[in-house]
Design a protein around this motif. Structure first.
Motif, PDB file in Angstrom:
ATOM      1  N   MET A  52      -0.170   8.878  -2.417  1.00 31.13           N
ATOM      2  CA  MET A  52      -0.247   7.642  -3.205  1.00 31.13           C
ATOM      3  C   MET A  52      -0.642   6.472  -2.300  1.00 31.13           C
ATOM      4  O   MET A  52      -0.189   6.375  -1.170  1.00 31.13           O
ATOM      5  CB  MET A  52       1.111   7.315  -3.837  1.00 31.13           C
ATOM      6  CG  MET A  52       1.654   8.361  -4.782  1.00 31.13           C
ATOM      7  SD  MET A  52       3.098   7.737  -5.710  1.00 31.13           S
ATOM      8  CE  MET A  52       4.219   7.318  -4.393  1.00 31.13           C
TER       9      MET A  52
ATOM     10  N   GLN B 127      -4.128   5.499 -11.919  1.00 37.80           N
ATOM     11  CA  GLN B 127      -3.588   4.270 -11.344  1.00 37.80           C
ATOM     12  C   GLN B 127      -2.380   3.825 -12.174  1.00 37.80           C
ATOM     13  O   GLN B 127      -2.234   4.207 -13.322  1.00 37.80           O
ATOM     14  CB  GLN B 127      -4.654   3.169 -11.352  1.00 37.80           C
ATOM     15  CG  GLN B 127      -5.888   3.550 -10.538  1.00 37.80           C
ATOM     16  CD  GLN B 127      -7.012   2.546 -10.704  1.00 37.80           C
ATOM     17  OE1 GLN B 127      -6.827   1.378 -10.430  1.00 37.80           O
ATOM     18  NE2 GLN B 127      -8.173   2.991 -11.146  1.00 37.80           N
TER      19      GLN B 127
ATOM     20  N   VAL C 253      -0.340   1.113  -7.795  1.00 41.36           N
ATOM     21  CA  VAL C 253      -0.397   2.452  -7.189  1.00 41.36           C
ATOM     22  C   VAL C 253      -1.673   3.151  -7.647  1.00 41.36           C
ATOM     23  O   VAL C 253      -1.983   3.175  -8.838  1.00 41.36           O
ATOM     24  CB  VAL C 253       0.826   3.308  -7.604  1.00 41.36           C
ATOM     25  CG1 VAL C 253       0.825   4.643  -6.864  1.00 41.36           C
ATOM     26  CG2 VAL C 253       2.122   2.575  -7.325  1.00 41.36           C
TER      27      VAL C 253
ATOM     28  N   LEU D 265       7.047   8.693 -11.563  1.00 48.04           N
ATOM     29  CA  LEU D 265       7.033   7.376 -10.915  1.00 48.04           C
ATOM     30  C   LEU D 265       8.420   6.728 -10.989  1.00 48.04           C
ATOM     31  O   LEU D 265       8.842   6.032 -10.071  1.00 48.04           O
ATOM     32  CB  LEU D 265       5.983   6.479 -11.561  1.00 48.04           C
ATOM     33  CG  LEU D 265       4.531   6.961 -11.393  1.00 48.04           C
ATOM     34  CD1 LEU D 265       3.577   6.078 -12.173  1.00 48.04           C
ATOM     35  CD2 LEU D 265       4.124   6.999  -9.913  1.00 48.04           C
TER      36      LEU D 265
ATOM     37  N   ASN E  91      -4.751   6.548  -6.621  1.00 46.89           N
ATOM     38  CA  ASN E  91      -4.937   7.903  -6.080  1.00 46.89           C
ATOM     39  C   ASN E  91      -3.845   8.865  -6.586  1.00 46.89           C
ATOM     40  O   ASN E  91      -3.384   9.737  -5.863  1.00 46.89           O
ATOM     41  CB  ASN E  91      -4.959   7.888  -4.546  1.00 46.89           C
ATOM     42  CG  ASN E  91      -5.618   9.145  -3.979  1.00 46.89           C
ATOM     43  OD1 ASN E  91      -6.668   9.578  -4.435  1.00 46.89           O
ATOM     44  ND2 ASN E  91      -4.995   9.744  -2.982  1.00 46.89           N
ATOM     45  N   LEU E  92      -3.463   8.668  -7.846  1.00 45.74           N
ATOM     46  CA  LEU E  92      -2.439   9.546  -8.443  1.00 45.74           C
ATOM     47  C   LEU E  92      -3.086  10.814  -9.001  1.00 45.74           C
ATOM     48  O   LEU E  92      -4.180  10.764  -9.562  1.00 45.74           O
ATOM     49  CB  LEU E  92      -1.704   8.808  -9.574  1.00 45.74           C
ATOM     50  CG  LEU E  92      -0.839   7.611  -9.146  1.00 45.74           C
ATOM     51  CD1 LEU E  92      -0.359   6.852 -10.370  1.00 45.74           C
ATOM     52  CD2 LEU E  92       0.349   8.085  -8.316  1.00 45.74           C
TER      53      LEU E  92
END
Length: 209
Positions: A188, A160, A116, A128, A118-119
């Motif tokens: 995300m 990430q 994952v 998460l 673009n957090l």
């Protein structure tokens, strides 16, 4: 003479008075419907129906959509996000195209770990877990132990995370439903994590040839 003889009454005239005017209640609703330019289902209250005859009968909305959204949520513990909330806060495909992070998006090769990116900086592991925990059966010790979250908060990997799920099926479902979910105003990007194993297998295949 057991039965009484029917008495001759003569011809009776039966009249029906049907008004061609639309009842005021429905006329107002029709005008609203035309103004909005949308197809809507109208309902009249019992009181309104009694005052205006039978009125108009309208079909009830289909319950299929409702059943689809509630299909699996009964099995998901309340401490995790519902599928309805996931869908509500997820970008559509058209919206994703406007973001550069989705421009060259590739899901990757299916496996039980997802990546994952673009957090937002305020994202924590509990956030998460709230999202991806719905794909884990916490009653199973095996699945509970396989569920793993590694959130990067420093260096180049900041923003990430790597999430280990019980199996490939759970990971594929998580990718499909959570990709594009907006968390702290940032969507995300969810992909399958890259694994070194396929490359090793490819090299071994070349050696055998």
């Amino acid at each position: 003479d057991v039965f009484e003889q029917p008495q001759h009454v003569g011809h009776k005239k039966i009249e029906f008075h049907i008004s061609t005017e639309i009842p005021a209640v429905l006329q107002i609703n029709s005008e609203k419907e035309e103004k909005n330019g949308k197809r809507v289902y109208l309902y009249a209250t019992t009181e309104e129906i009694n005052n205006t005859g039978f009125g108009r009968i309208f079909p009830a909305p289909s319950s299929n959509d409702k059943m689809e959204t509630e299909e699996e949520d009964d099995e998901i513990p309340s401490e995790f996000i519902t599928r309805k909330d996931l869908e509500k806060n997820r970008l559509s495909r058209e919206e994703m195209e406007k973001y550069s992070v989705f421009r060259n998006y590739e899901p990757g090769d299916p496996n039980c770990r997802i990546y994952v990116k673009n957090l937002a900086k305020q994202v924590q592991e509990k956030d998460l877990k709230f999202i991806f925990g719905r794909y884990v059966d916490f009653q199973s010790e095996v699945e509970r132990n396989m569920f793993d979250i590694r959130l990067m908060k420093e260096g180049r990997m900041k923003g990430q995370a790597f999430i280990g799920l019980p199996n490939e099926k759970a990971a594929a479902k998580a990718l499909k439903e959570a990709n594009g979910y907006v968390l702290f105003e940032k969507p995300m990007v969810v992909q399958f994590a890259r694994s070194a194993r396929p490359k090793q297998d490819a090299n071994e295949g070349k050696r055998k040839k």
